[in-house]
Design an enzyme around this catalytic site. Structure first.
Site, PDB file in Angstrom:
ATOM      1  CG  ASP A  23      -1.996   1.003   1.175  1.00 18.40           C
ATOM      2  OD1 ASP A  23      -2.278   1.515   0.080  1.00 18.40           O
ATOM      3  OD2 ASP A  23      -2.579   1.309   2.230  1.00 18.40           O
ATOM      4  CG  HIS A  40       0.544   1.858  -9.339  1.00 21.11           C
ATOM      5  ND1 HIS A  40       0.206   1.400  -8.083  1.00 21.11           N
ATOM      6  CD2 HIS A  40      -0.535   2.573  -9.762  1.00 21.11           C
ATOM      7  CE1 HIS A  40      -1.015   1.812  -7.770  1.00 21.11           C
ATOM      8  NE2 HIS A  40      -1.490   2.528  -8.763  1.00 21.11           N
ATOM      9  CG  LEU A 134      10.278 -16.885  -1.882  1.00 24.92           C
ATOM     10  CD1 LEU A 134       9.839 -16.777  -0.422  1.00 24.92           C
ATOM     11  CD2 LEU A 134      10.920 -15.570  -2.314  1.00 24.92           C
TER      12      LEU A 134
HETATM   13  C1  FPP Z   1      -1.955   0.104  -3.352  1.00 27.31           C
HETATM   14  O1  FPP Z   1      -1.393   1.394  -3.421  1.00 27.31           O
HETATM   15  C2  FPP Z   1      -1.369  -0.709  -4.391  1.00 27.31           C
HETATM   16  C3  FPP Z   1      -2.067  -1.370  -5.357  1.00 27.31           C
HETATM   17  C4  FPP Z   1      -3.532  -1.331  -5.486  1.00 27.31           C
HETATM   18  C5  FPP Z   1      -1.368  -2.162  -6.360  1.00 27.31           C
HETATM   19  C6  FPP Z   1      -0.132  -2.867  -5.924  1.00 27.31           C
HETATM   20  C7  FPP Z   1       0.613  -3.159  -7.142  1.00 27.31           C
HETATM   21  C8  FPP Z   1       1.923  -3.025  -7.348  1.00 27.31           C
HETATM   22  C9  FPP Z   1       2.930  -2.750  -6.303  1.00 27.31           C
HETATM   23  C10 FPP Z   1       2.499  -3.169  -8.701  1.00 27.31           C
HETATM   24  C11 FPP Z   1       1.955  -4.257  -9.564  1.00 27.31           C
HETATM   25  C12 FPP Z   1       2.190  -5.624  -9.072  1.00 27.31           C
HETATM   26  C13 FPP Z   1       2.847  -6.588  -9.726  1.00 27.31           C
HETATM   27  C14 FPP Z   1       2.850  -7.955  -9.189  1.00 27.31           C
HETATM   28  C15 FPP Z   1       3.567  -6.338 -10.952  1.00 27.31           C
HETATM   29  P1  FPP Z   1      -2.373   2.617  -3.676  1.00 27.31           P
HETATM   30  O2  FPP Z   1      -2.278   2.995  -5.085  1.00 27.31           O
HETATM   31  O3  FPP Z   1      -3.749   2.293  -3.197  1.00 27.31           O
HETATM   32  O4  FPP Z   1      -1.708   3.700  -2.772  1.00 27.31           O
HETATM   33  P2  FPP Z   1      -2.452   4.922  -2.085  1.00 27.31           P
HETATM   34  O5  FPP Z   1      -3.332   4.346  -1.015  1.00 27.31           O
HETATM   35  O6  FPP Z   1      -1.311   5.733  -1.545  1.00 27.31           O
HETATM   36  O7  FPP Z   1      -3.219   5.617  -3.167  1.00 27.31           O
END
Ligand code: FPP
Length: 250
Positions: A23, A40, A134
């Protein structure tokens, strides 16, 4: 299994299974005046770092929440970006994952992801199938409530067709009907960005997990942060409902 009930006392060993809610990508970007997409992208780099670090610390299972059943509510452009990053991650990392002895796994409903993801996913799973060190599980189109409902439906069908009697449904049998049936329960769930919610992630499996939250945002989460989380875990007294080490001797 990592979560054997009855084990008590502090846990000096590393957790066998760490699950992470990745997150804070959006906030990381906004704080730098960048686009959410950049957050991201940086989140993917953090994931690569943490996979290596987990492997080096003898963590056996790492499960990451990459896309939830609720994430479909995001703007289509952000969904497309996340799907693109998934395909890029698989295309660019599979050889490295293989070399590190990582086996990829998926939980959720990946078959509902866009067609563009299907080939990369199938090939990533097949090409890392021999990994011994892993298990990296990507939670993709994953929602814990849907997982539990899926299990309940499957058990209801088995009961209806006489495969199982209702009184044979124990918590072990139920666990074996979840997407995580081949994984031990998580020992440690990490949520960066200062939130303390599980957000529909591994609700059943988290029954005895230690929860660790840090203000650090996911794109800044590195090996040192992982060590902090593991150290916090090792200071916890995991009692699984029993008495702790000192109390049981009193
Ligand atoms: C939450 O941060 C994150 C996500 C919804 C996506 C997580 C994905 C990745 C780290 C990259 C893609 C994954 C792979 C496996 C390639 P948010 O955007 O909700 O953060 P915020 O709460 O600060 O807006």
């Amino acid at each position: 299994m990592a979560s054997t009930a009855g084990t008590s006392g502090p846990s000096p060993q590393v957790p066998a299974h760490i699950a992470i809610i990745m997150d804070g990508n959006g906030r990381w970007a906004v704080r730098r005046g960048l686009a959410r997409a950049d957050g991201h992208r940086q989140g993917v780099l953090a994931l690569k770092t943490i996979v290596k670090a987990a492997r080096a610390r003898d963590i056996r299972y790492l499960t990451v929440y990459a896309f939830s059943t609720e994430n479909w509510r995001r703007p289509q452009a952000e969904i497309d970006l996340l799907m693109g990053l998934l395909v890029e991650f698989l295309a660019s990392e599979v050889d490295e994952l293989r070399a590190q002895g990582v086996r990829l796994a998926v939980i959720g409903h990946p078959e509902e992801l866009p067609a563009s993801c299907q080939g990369a996913l199938a090939s990533g799973l097949a090409r890392t199938a021999q990994g011994q060190d892993l298990v990296l599980t990507l939670a993709l189109n994953y929602g814990s409530r849907r997982e539990i409902v899926d299990a309940a439906r499957q058990l209801a069908e088995e009961a209806q067709t006489g495969l199982i009697a209702p009184d044979e449904i124990t918590d072990q049998v139920f666990s074996q009907h979840l997407y995580t049936r081949r994984l031990p329960d998580p020992d440690l769930i990490i949520r960066p960005s200062g939130e303390w919610r599980l957000s529909n992630f591994l609700l059943w499996q988290a029954a005895y997990a230690e929860i660790y939250s840090t203000e650090v945002l996911w794109p800044d989460f590195d090996a040192q942060e992982l060590d902090r989380a593991i150290a916090a875990y090792q200071r916890r007294d995991r009692r699984f409902g029993a008495l702790g080490g000192q109390e049981s001797q009193a």
